[in-house]
Design a protein around this motif. Sequence first.
Motif, PDB file in Angstrom:
ATOM      1  N   ILE A 672      30.063  32.871  43.663  1.00  0.00           N
ATOM      2  CA  ILE A 672      29.526  31.992  44.704  1.00  0.00           C
ATOM      3  C   ILE A 672      28.245  32.546  45.314  1.00  0.00           C
ATOM      4  N   ARG A 673      27.941  33.861  44.987  1.00  0.00           N
ATOM      5  CA  ARG A 673      26.729  34.412  45.581  1.00  0.00           C
ATOM      6  C   ARG A 673      26.239  35.583  44.737  1.00  0.00           C
ATOM      7  N   ASN A 674      24.921  35.656  44.448  1.00  0.00           N
ATOM      8  CA  ASN A 674      24.251  36.770  43.780  1.00  0.00           C
ATOM      9  C   ASN A 674      23.191  37.312  44.724  1.00  0.00           C
ATOM     10  N   VAL A 675      23.245  38.649  44.968  1.00  0.00           N
ATOM     11  CA  VAL A 675      22.264  39.266  45.856  1.00  0.00           C
ATOM     12  C   VAL A 675      21.696  40.489  45.145  1.00  0.00           C
ATOM     13  N   SER A 676      20.374  40.583  45.006  1.00  0.00           N
ATOM     14  CA  SER A 676      19.706  41.726  44.367  1.00  0.00           C
ATOM     15  C   SER A 676      19.236  42.683  45.456  1.00  0.00           C
ATOM     16  N   VAL A 677      19.561  43.985  45.266  1.00  0.00           N
ATOM     17  CA  VAL A 677      19.137  45.009  46.229  1.00  0.00           C
ATOM     18  C   VAL A 677      18.425  46.111  45.467  1.00  0.00           C
ATOM     19  N   PRO A 678      17.423  46.740  46.055  1.00  0.00           N
ATOM     20  CA  PRO A 678      16.697  47.816  45.362  1.00  0.00           C
ATOM     21  C   PRO A 678      17.521  49.102  45.335  1.00  0.00           C
ATOM     22  N   ARG A 679      17.154  50.000  44.429  1.00  0.00           N
ATOM     23  CA  ARG A 679      17.792  51.314  44.327  1.00  0.00           C
ATOM     24  C   ARG A 679      17.565  52.095  45.620  1.00  0.00           C
ATOM     25  N   GLY A 680      18.590  52.769  46.078  1.00  0.00           N
ATOM     26  CA  GLY A 680      18.530  53.490  47.339  1.00  0.00           C
ATOM     27  C   GLY A 680      19.306  52.806  48.438  1.00  0.00           C
ATOM     28  N   VAL A 681      19.490  51.479  48.338  1.00  0.00           N
ATOM     29  CA  VAL A 681      20.299  50.752  49.312  1.00  0.00           C
ATOM     30  C   VAL A 681      21.770  50.901  48.907  1.00  0.00           C
ATOM     31  N   THR A 682      22.624  51.235  49.870  1.00  0.00           N
ATOM     32  CA  THR A 682      24.033  51.500  49.534  1.00  0.00           C
ATOM     33  C   THR A 682      24.993  50.623  50.336  1.00  0.00           C
ATOM     34  N   GLN A 683      24.516  49.561  50.991  1.00  0.00           N
ATOM     35  CA  GLN A 683      25.429  48.676  51.707  1.00  0.00           C
ATOM     36  C   GLN A 683      24.774  47.313  51.866  1.00  0.00           C
ATOM     37  N   LEU A 684      25.649  46.303  52.099  1.00  0.00           N
ATOM     38  CA  LEU A 684      25.173  44.921  52.215  1.00  0.00           C
ATOM     39  C   LEU A 684      26.186  44.153  53.046  1.00  0.00           C
ATOM     40  N   ASP A 685      25.715  43.296  53.967  1.00  0.00           N
ATOM     41  CA  ASP A 685      26.579  42.425  54.761  1.00  0.00           C
ATOM     42  C   ASP A 685      26.458  41.000  54.222  1.00  0.00           C
ATOM     43  N   LEU A 686      27.631  40.408  53.889  1.00  0.00           N
ATOM     44  CA  LEU A 686      27.703  39.025  53.397  1.00  0.00           C
ATOM     45  C   LEU A 686      28.234  38.157  54.521  1.00  0.00           C
ATOM     46  N   GLU A 687      27.471  37.093  54.885  1.00  0.00           N
ATOM     47  CA  GLU A 687      27.814  36.269  56.041  1.00  0.00           C
ATOM     48  C   GLU A 687      28.200  34.867  55.594  1.00  0.00           C
ATOM     49  N   PRO A 691      37.154  32.894  57.303  1.00  0.00           N
ATOM     50  CA  PRO A 691      38.032  33.930  57.843  1.00  0.00           C
ATOM     51  C   PRO A 691      39.383  33.967  57.116  1.00  0.00           C
ATOM     52  N   GLY A 692      39.927  35.174  56.956  1.00  0.00           N
ATOM     53  CA  GLY A 692      41.246  35.350  56.357  1.00  0.00           C
ATOM     54  C   GLY A 692      41.297  35.051  54.874  1.00  0.00           C
ATOM     55  N   SER A 693      40.149  35.123  54.154  1.00  0.00           N
ATOM     56  CA  SER A 693      40.109  34.795  52.724  1.00  0.00           C
ATOM     57  C   SER A 693      39.956  36.061  51.889  1.00  0.00           C
ATOM     58  N   ARG A 694      40.364  35.982  50.624  1.00  0.00           N
ATOM     59  CA  ARG A 694      40.324  37.108  49.686  1.00  0.00           C
ATOM     60  C   ARG A 694      39.138  36.899  48.746  1.00  0.00           C
ATOM     61  N   TYR A 695      38.277  37.958  48.636  1.00  0.00           N
ATOM     62  CA  TYR A 695      37.069  37.868  47.820  1.00  0.00           C
ATOM     63  C   TYR A 695      37.034  39.016  46.825  1.00  0.00           C
ATOM     64  N   ARG A 696      36.237  38.797  45.713  1.00  0.00           N
ATOM     65  CA  ARG A 696      36.047  39.801  44.671  1.00  0.00           C
ATOM     66  C   ARG A 696      34.553  40.130  44.612  1.00  0.00           C
ATOM     67  N   VAL A 697      34.208  41.453  44.536  1.00  0.00           N
ATOM     68  CA  VAL A 697      32.817  41.901  44.500  1.00  0.00           C
ATOM     69  C   VAL A 697      32.619  42.778  43.273  1.00  0.00           C
ATOM     70  N   GLU A 698      31.509  42.533  42.500  1.00  0.00           N
ATOM     71  CA  GLU A 698      31.132  43.351  41.355  1.00  0.00           C
ATOM     72  C   GLU A 698      29.636  43.634  41.455  1.00  0.00           C
ATOM     73  N   ILE A 699      29.221  44.937  41.167  1.00  0.00           N
ATOM     74  CA  ILE A 699      27.824  45.328  41.301  1.00  0.00           C
ATOM     75  C   ILE A 699      27.326  45.799  39.937  1.00  0.00           C
ATOM     76  N   ILE A 700      26.190  45.259  39.470  1.00  0.00           N
ATOM     77  CA  ILE A 700      25.592  45.593  38.166  1.00  0.00           C
ATOM     78  C   ILE A 700      24.379  46.479  38.413  1.00  0.00           C
ATOM     79  N   SER A 701      24.336  47.665  37.689  1.00  0.00           N
ATOM     80  CA  SER A 701      23.195  48.582  37.788  1.00  0.00           C
ATOM     81  C   SER A 701      22.345  48.472  36.520  1.00  0.00           C
ATOM     82  N   GLN A 702      20.961  48.618  36.653  1.00  0.00           N
ATOM     83  CA  GLN A 702      20.025  48.507  35.539  1.00  0.00           C
ATOM     84  C   GLN A 702      19.122  49.739  35.506  1.00  0.00           C
ATOM     85  N   ALA A 703      18.868  50.254  34.294  1.00  0.00           N
ATOM     86  CA  ALA A 703      17.961  51.388  34.100  1.00  0.00           C
ATOM     87  C   ALA A 703      17.291  51.225  32.750  1.00  0.00           C
ATOM     88  N   GLY A 704      15.981  50.996  32.741  1.00  0.00           N
ATOM     89  CA  GLY A 704      15.293  50.786  31.471  1.00  0.00           C
ATOM     90  C   GLY A 704      15.927  49.615  30.726  1.00  0.00           C
TER      91      GLY A 704
END
Length: 997
Positions: A672-687, A691-704
């Motif tokens: 339901i949402r894709n957010v790109s963050v630069p290297r060095g950032v280690t946290q993100l707030d999703l708004e 309330p009271g819902s169950r969510y799944r989060v996966e983070i993809i890293s890229q190098a070369g």
Amino acid sequence: GTLLNVSVSDHDRSDSLLLSWDEPEGGAKGYLLALSSLESSTLLQNGSAGPNATSFWFHGLTPGTRYEIEVTATLACMDTTSQTITAQTSPSAVLNLSLSSGGSSASLRAAWAHGHGRRDGYRLALWHSDSQTLVRNVSLLPSTSTFLFDGLLAGSEYALKVSTLAGTSQASTSIHQWTAPSIPTQLRLSPGSSTSLVASWAGAAGAAWLHLELRNLLTQKVSTTLSARRGLTSYTFQHLHPGTQYWLGLSATAGSHTVVGPNATAWTYPLSPGNVTLSSAEEQNSLQARWSIPGGQRDFYLVTLREGEASIPARNISVGGDNDHVTFHGLSPGQQYSVRVVAVAGPHRASAHSTAAWTEPRAPSDVSLSSQGSPHSLLASWEEAMGEGYLLVLSLAEHPVKNSSLLRGVTSFTYEGLHPGTLYTFEVSTVAGPYTSSPRCISNWTYPLPPEQLTLSSGGHSTSLQASWRAASSGSTGYTGTLWETKSQVQVRNVTVGNDRTNVTLENLVPGRQYRLEMAAVAGPYRSPARSATDWTYPLAPAGVTLTNTRRPMGLLAFWDKAAGDVDQFHLQLYSKSHAAQRNVSVGPNTHNFTFLGLSPGTQYFLKVTVLAGPYRSSSHFATEWTYPLSLANVSVQPGRKPQELHVSWVESGGGRDHLVQLSVAESLSIIRNVSVPRGVTQLDLEGLVPGSRYRVEIISQAGPHRISSQTAIGYTVPLPPRSLSASPISTAWALAVHWETAPGHRDGYLLSVLEEGSSAASRNLEAGKDSTNVTVPQLEPGTCYLVGIWAVAGPYRSLPENITSCTVPAAPTNLSLTNAGSSSELYASWNKPPGRRDHYHITLYSLSTQSRIQVQTLSADALNCTWAHLEAGSKFAVQVTAVKGSLEASSVNITQWTYPLAPVNLTLGSPTASALVVSWAVVGRGAEGFVVDVSDAASGAPVGHTVLGGDARSHILRSLSPGTRYSVAVRAAAGPFHASTPNLTHCTRKCDALLA
């Protein structure tokens, strides 16, 4: 009565009494005297005296006896005058008094025979003669004839006085005696000097005199005798013979007692021998000791020969006390000796020492002279020879160069500053006191100097090395050298050049190989120590360097080709432009690949391979490659600051260019949402989430060219709390009904907590389904307030709590009773304590007679009874007890009871007719529930009538009675089961009405 002034005395006679009186005025014709026993009143003696007598003796009396004496004077005209007096004869002194010690040093026994006559008792006084102090004062019965005095001082004289007592008179006898002396102990006799002995002992206070006898045991003659008074504990005997044994005897005396004490022996110190000398004897290696004989005696001489400076005993010889010399043979050559001569007398010694003397020395043996490879020094050494020291001479061409003297114990000497390659002669002699041995000689050469500043250099060449050096300063005829391969120790070639050459070039060598050149100078028979130098030929650079990626394990694999020649090792330098640190690795010469592990993920690296041979190196071109990025670690999904937010955080494992955060609903798996963050950032707030819902989060890293995903993390938004919370008591049960409204959003369920206020007990927890809006909390304590909290639950998270306080209905009191203890104005109410809690009780009293509530009391929660006072007599009451908790109440059943009625007053009787009586009365207060009129025949007491009337009645007519009959009437007030009666009142009915008419 004319007074005679009779007096009596005994004049120190125990068997007589002298009676004296005054002549009466006008004189007397004579006197009659009568002496009687005072105890039995028996007349014992009588006598008479002439007119001029004024005294009279009674003889033959018993000593110590009391008498009554009457003196009668015959006056003119046959008149008489008498006077009676009592007197007592003096007692007799004791007989055969003795005081003996019986050999005891601490006691004396007194014994005596009783004197003639009577006595009241004895008094014994024991005095210490020297100090004149009273030691004992004892009173004894008259039958006692012995007494033991103990705890006395040993060897002391005592005086005993025994007094026989009779009335106020006494007769005394004294005696003196000594206690036995105590034996002195710890007798010691020790020498004070060569002519004196000191004697000492302990325990001398127990003897009046000490007698000492000193005897010469050599001559068996008494040297000294001494008598000393008490207290002396030591004595010094002077003017004795040196080195002589004496015997000392000691005895103690007190009065007639003498005790032989201990004895001791001791020697006086002997005198030291004089003028002790030690000198050479006629024989070789012999010394003779001499001394002068001192005065006095001695047992023998002990002569000790001491060797060396440490004076270690070497020989011991005993000779007679009259000898004055001794000779020692077979001594060590070149040794220092001294002698000690000891005069021995018993356990004591007196010594004297000589000065040191020497025996003639021998020359040292095993003499050597060694250069030990040194061009400027020679080491001389020899075997130790006995003596005081050594004399050394070093010569060059028969001319002395250096003379030295050394102390004994040194067996080598190094000559410094000598000329290289020169022949020297060495001589050594032993010195002992005034003696010097013949010398020992030896010769040797110094070594030549080696070449100086030897160097070996490649000069940047791969197949040749050049050697150079500086010529030796002296003693060199040429140079010789050897070239070696350092690693294999293989000899490559020999080099020999003249003393005019200082360099040489070595050709046709292997690239990258280490070589060692050894060069030495030659002079005469000796070859100088070799000088060596090492260097490498220059290595060739590696070729074919490549760098490839290995994913498992994470790393980079390097390859290269080896060039011709030798290699010590390969040095690999791996670095990244994004990291300051670089990786440096060295590998062996036979290695052609290497894997770099532990690299930073997702990073571009550069590799350079350098070949090393000794101090020289050659490097390849650069190779480059990327490492795979790592999936992010510790991905955490936590609720945000609001129920509509999630806070995502992670830990970067290193490398990579950026990250892609993907959010999906856990149940549908749709992103339901894709957010790109630069290297060095280690946290993100999703708004904007639910309330009271169950969510799944996966983070993809890229190098070369590489991508990798993190592990999936599950998280919940915090649910919203329920709304409009209420809690109310259930009146039919001790329970609370809890209600709420559902808030927007999702939840897994509800969690309720019920905590009793003011209690330390744990809270009670209940769960409710996610669609529930109410729940009943049963089995609570009556009359108790509870804090009810409710949370919406989603996963491990709770909403903010909603809290409310409510109380259960209190329990009603049980076993209520209302009792009357016989009072007309008081009632007593009691009840059992109900379970649970309450704030207080309300107790209400109702008057059933007036149909009104008359009293209400409020009592504490622990009250169990109540008393009602000042009530209306003869009234019926009802009571009810109500337990109150806040606005909630629970009441008991109603209980009724009566107060006692008051008896009627002003009772009157009248007889209006012959067959009737009129009864009237008055009441106090309200009156009663009813009245009972009882009538009985006054004469027989038989009941005649019993009438029950209402509470309003104040009179009653008793009919059908017998005319002219006396009746007894009583009126009782009735209230429930209780009655109160008037006193009985009697009255007669009229006689027949006709007769009266």
